[in-house]
Design an enzyme around this catalytic site. Structure first.
Site, mmCIF file in Angstrom:
data_model
loop_
_atom_site.group_PDB
_atom_site.id
_atom_site.type_symbol
_atom_site.label_atom_id
_atom_site.label_comp_id
_atom_site.label_asym_id
_atom_site.label_seq_id
_atom_site.Cartn_x
_atom_site.Cartn_y
_atom_site.Cartn_z
ATOM 1 N N ARG A 101 72.250 37.732 72.862
ATOM 2 C CA ARG A 101 71.016 38.102 72.131
ATOM 3 C C ARG A 101 69.821 38.294 73.071
ATOM 4 N NH1 ARG A 101 71.427 36.991 66.300
ATOM 5 N NH2 ARG A 101 73.492 37.859 65.941
ATOM 6 N N ARG A 110 64.286 38.961 69.145
ATOM 7 C CA ARG A 110 62.936 38.736 68.630
ATOM 8 C C ARG A 110 62.057 37.836 69.499
ATOM 9 N NH1 ARG A 110 63.624 36.837 62.694
ATOM 10 N NH2 ARG A 110 65.789 36.613 63.372
ATOM 11 N N ARG A 131 61.315 47.260 67.191
ATOM 12 C CA ARG A 131 61.901 46.948 65.878
ATOM 13 C C ARG A 131 60.944 47.387 64.767
ATOM 14 N NH1 ARG A 131 63.353 44.815 61.549
ATOM 15 N NH2 ARG A 131 64.382 42.818 61.232
ATOM 16 N N ASP A 142 75.564 45.628 66.058
ATOM 17 C CA ASP A 142 75.893 44.392 65.350
ATOM 18 C C ASP A 142 77.354 44.396 64.956
ATOM 19 O OD1 ASP A 142 74.354 41.946 64.161
ATOM 20 O OD2 ASP A 142 75.847 42.510 62.677
ATOM 21 N N TYR A 152 82.463 37.538 56.720
ATOM 22 C CA TYR A 152 81.307 38.236 56.132
ATOM 23 C C TYR A 152 81.755 39.208 55.038
ATOM 24 C CZ TYR A 152 78.407 36.342 59.875
ATOM 25 O OH TYR A 152 77.728 35.487 60.710
HETATM 26 O O1 1CP Z 1 71.554 41.164 72.604
HETATM 27 C C1 1CP Z 1 72.680 41.084 72.068
HETATM 28 O O2 1CP Z 1 73.378 40.059 72.106
HETATM 29 C C2 1CP Z 1 73.282 42.370 71.498
HETATM 30 C C3 1CP Z 1 73.140 42.610 70.107
HETATM 31 C C4 1CP Z 1 73.843 41.770 69.047
HETATM 32 C C5 1CP Z 1 75.109 41.158 69.034
HETATM 33 C C6 1CP Z 1 76.088 41.009 70.168
HETATM 34 C C7 1CP Z 1 73.289 41.589 67.772
HETATM 35 C C8 1CP Z 1 71.958 42.061 67.345
HETATM 36 N N1 1CP Z 1 74.217 40.955 66.979
HETATM 37 C C9 1CP Z 1 75.326 40.664 67.731
HETATM 38 C C10 1CP Z 1 76.562 40.005 67.285
HETATM 39 C C11 1CP Z 1 76.584 39.298 65.977
HETATM 40 N N2 1CP Z 1 76.025 39.665 64.787
HETATM 41 C C12 1CP Z 1 77.326 38.116 65.763
HETATM 42 C C13 1CP Z 1 78.203 37.453 66.801
HETATM 43 C C14 1CP Z 1 77.426 36.631 67.763
HETATM 44 C C15 1CP Z 1 76.737 35.406 67.185
HETATM 45 O O3 1CP Z 1 77.452 34.487 66.745
HETATM 46 O O4 1CP Z 1 75.507 35.377 67.207
HETATM 47 C C16 1CP Z 1 77.157 37.750 64.413
HETATM 48 C C17 1CP Z 1 77.766 36.555 63.710
HETATM 49 C C18 1CP Z 1 76.336 38.728 63.801
HETATM 50 C C19 1CP Z 1 75.944 38.807 62.366
HETATM 51 C C20 1CP Z 1 74.474 38.811 62.214
HETATM 52 N N3 1CP Z 1 73.702 39.891 62.501
HETATM 53 C C21 1CP Z 1 73.629 37.734 61.887
HETATM 54 C C22 1CP Z 1 74.079 36.317 61.545
HETATM 55 C C23 1CP Z 1 74.099 36.153 60.056
HETATM 56 C C24 1CP Z 1 74.588 34.822 59.540
HETATM 57 O O5 1CP Z 1 73.839 34.248 58.730
HETATM 58 O O6 1CP Z 1 75.698 34.367 59.844
HETATM 59 C C25 1CP Z 1 72.306 38.203 61.936
HETATM 60 C C26 1CP Z 1 71.030 37.456 61.632
HETATM 61 C C27 1CP Z 1 72.372 39.567 62.346
HETATM 62 C C28 1CP Z 1 71.244 40.486 62.617
HETATM 63 C C29 1CP Z 1 70.985 40.725 64.056
HETATM 64 N N4 1CP Z 1 71.906 41.253 64.932
HETATM 65 C C30 1CP Z 1 71.344 41.436 66.170
HETATM 66 C C31 1CP Z 1 69.975 40.990 66.073
HETATM 67 C C32 1CP Z 1 68.970 41.044 67.196
HETATM 68 C C33 1CP Z 1 69.780 40.548 64.753
HETATM 69 C C34 1CP Z 1 68.482 40.027 64.162
HETATM 70 C C35 1CP Z 1 67.796 41.175 63.508
HETATM 71 C C36 1CP Z 1 66.326 41.189 63.671
HETATM 72 O O7 1CP Z 1 65.679 40.439 62.961
HETATM 73 O O8 1CP Z 1 65.798 41.975 64.479
#
Ligand code: 1CP
Length: 351
Positions: A29, A33, A42, A79, A156
């Site tokens: 990540r 943010r 964003r 994502d 999911y």
């Molecule tokens: O910088 C990076 O790591 C690259 C981008 C990236 C990656 C690798 C994002 C952007 N998401 C992911 C993988 C991802 N997405 C995972 C696996 C890794 C982990 O465990 O964190 C998972 C479970 C998700 C699903 C997801 N997407 C969630 C979790 C939801 C939950 O409640 O279980 C969330 C909040 C997102 C949105 C997301 N994805 C990425 C970002 C930066 C965000 C936040 C969005 C924002 O507010 O800008």
């Protein structure tokens, strides 16, 4: 097209088993943010999915942490939930809450999903982001593509949202094994095609995120964490033998032992529930490891951050290691602490 190049980049050298005096570093990540420049792009994109599907903007946020910190790897901004969407699930994000999807829990819903070969039209902007990045990244920076592992993606798709204990997915596994297995198989096939296309578009390494592997126990861990990872890795290795693969069975605990051998992964990423000293003995003996600083240190910083960074570097110093966090950096992290971690890492230890 991917090409067989001599491994000059530090991340590729570590993934091929080289023990470097200073471990290469990137952060889960890292585009997120906690960075003001991410929040600005964003806001410009409007919403999270538009950011993922607009290649110029997705490439821009991928590059931001590289410019600011000089990380050794850039991870594609996308994502894990884009693949379910490409398979035909509805996907949207509720501000302040997280992702929502239409659910797959019956044979009829399963039958409505697209075939694994039909995902590429939806995902084409992701491949374009990778092509832009290959042209824009510094020569020394490795480009990492990724996908969710089938179990995590299925949790999911079954629940329609993130769930703390993945209960709906466990329930389907127990109540309708045929539908559950069909879903796992469809995601597995889709993931093979998705990661292959990412490699064709320029990803030099791919990572499989199994964020919820920790709730699979015993035989279920072998069947739904190990076996799908092995299937995906073996298909990718047949097509792209020189592309290293990182597997992240988060919170697998004892399941980390032998995971690289059982799946064919070149590197196992470690969460911070296991100690670096234990993992050096039981996991790094099989090859490269990645991890495992607790993300909370990016919020609190200070002497604890320096000490923990040095401890992890020391613990893994006898073998190949890529420095990373145990999970993603959180939005409340202080960007200065990331700089302190990198400075600590790149300052040789006294002894
Ligand atoms: O910088 C990076 O790591 C690259 C981008 C990236 C990656 C690798 C994002 C952007 N998401 C992911 C993988 C991802 N997405 C995972 C696996 C890794 C982990 O465990 O964190 C998972 C479970 C998700 C699903 C997801 N997407 C969630 C979790 C939801 C939950 O409640 O279980 C969330 C909040 C997102 C949105 C997301 N994805 C990425 C970002 C930066 C965000 C936040 C969005 C924002 O507010 O800008």
């Amino acid at each position: 097209m991917p090409s067989e190049t001599a491994p000059q980049k530090t991340i590729l050298r570590a993934l091929r088993g080289e023990n470097l005096p200073i471990p290469p570093v990137w952060m889960m990540r890292q585009a997120g943010r906690y960075l003001p420049e991410y929040r600005a792009t964003r806001a410009q994109a409007g919403d999270f999915l538009s950011l993922c599907y607009t290649p110029d903007m997705a490439a821009e946020v991928t590059l931001q942490p590289i410019r600011r910190y000089g990380f050794d790897a850039a991870i594609l901004f996308a994502d894990i939930l884009l693949l379910p969407q490409a398979l035909g699930a509805d996907l949207w994000f509720v501000t302040g809450e997280g992702p929502r999807l239409s659910t797959i829990t019956t044979p009829a819903e399963m039958a409505k999903l697209k075939s694994a070969d039909d995902v590429h039209e939806t995902l084409a902007p992701v491949y374009e982001t990778l092509r832009i990045l290959r042209g824009a990244l510094p020569n020394e920076t490795t480009l990492i593509g990724f996908a969710g592992a089938p179990w995590t993606v299925a949790t999911y798709m079954i629940a329609g949202r993130g769930t703390p204990d993945q209960a709906p997915a466990h329930a389907l596994m127990n109540e309708d094994r045929a539908t559950f297995d069909a879903l796992i198989e469809r995601i597995t096939e889709g993931t093979i095609g998705y990661l292959s296309a990412q490699i064709e578009a320029g990803a030099e390494v791919v990572k499989l995120f199994d964020s919820w592997a920790g709730s699979l126990k015993g035989d279920a861990f072998n069947r739904y964490a190990v076996a799908p990872a092995r299937q995906i890795i073996s298909a990718l290795k047949t097509r792209y033998p020189h592309i290293p693969i990182i597997a992240f069975p988060r919170e697998a605990g004892q399941g980390y032992v032998g995971f690289a051998k059982a799946t064919g992964a070149d590197c196992v990423a470690l969460d911070n529930s296991v100690s670096a000293e234990w993992a050096a003995e039981h996991v790094q003996c099989d090859g490269c490891v990645q991890g495992n600083l607790a993300p909370g240190h990016m919020v609190t910083g200070g002497a604890d951050l320096v000490r923990e960074t040095q401890r992890i570097v020391r613990a893994f110093s006898a073998g190949p290691h890529i420095f990373n966090l145990g999970h993603g950096i959180t939005p409340d992290a202080n960007p200065d602490n990331v700089a302190l971690m990198i400075e600590t890492l790149r300052t040789p230890l006294a002894d």
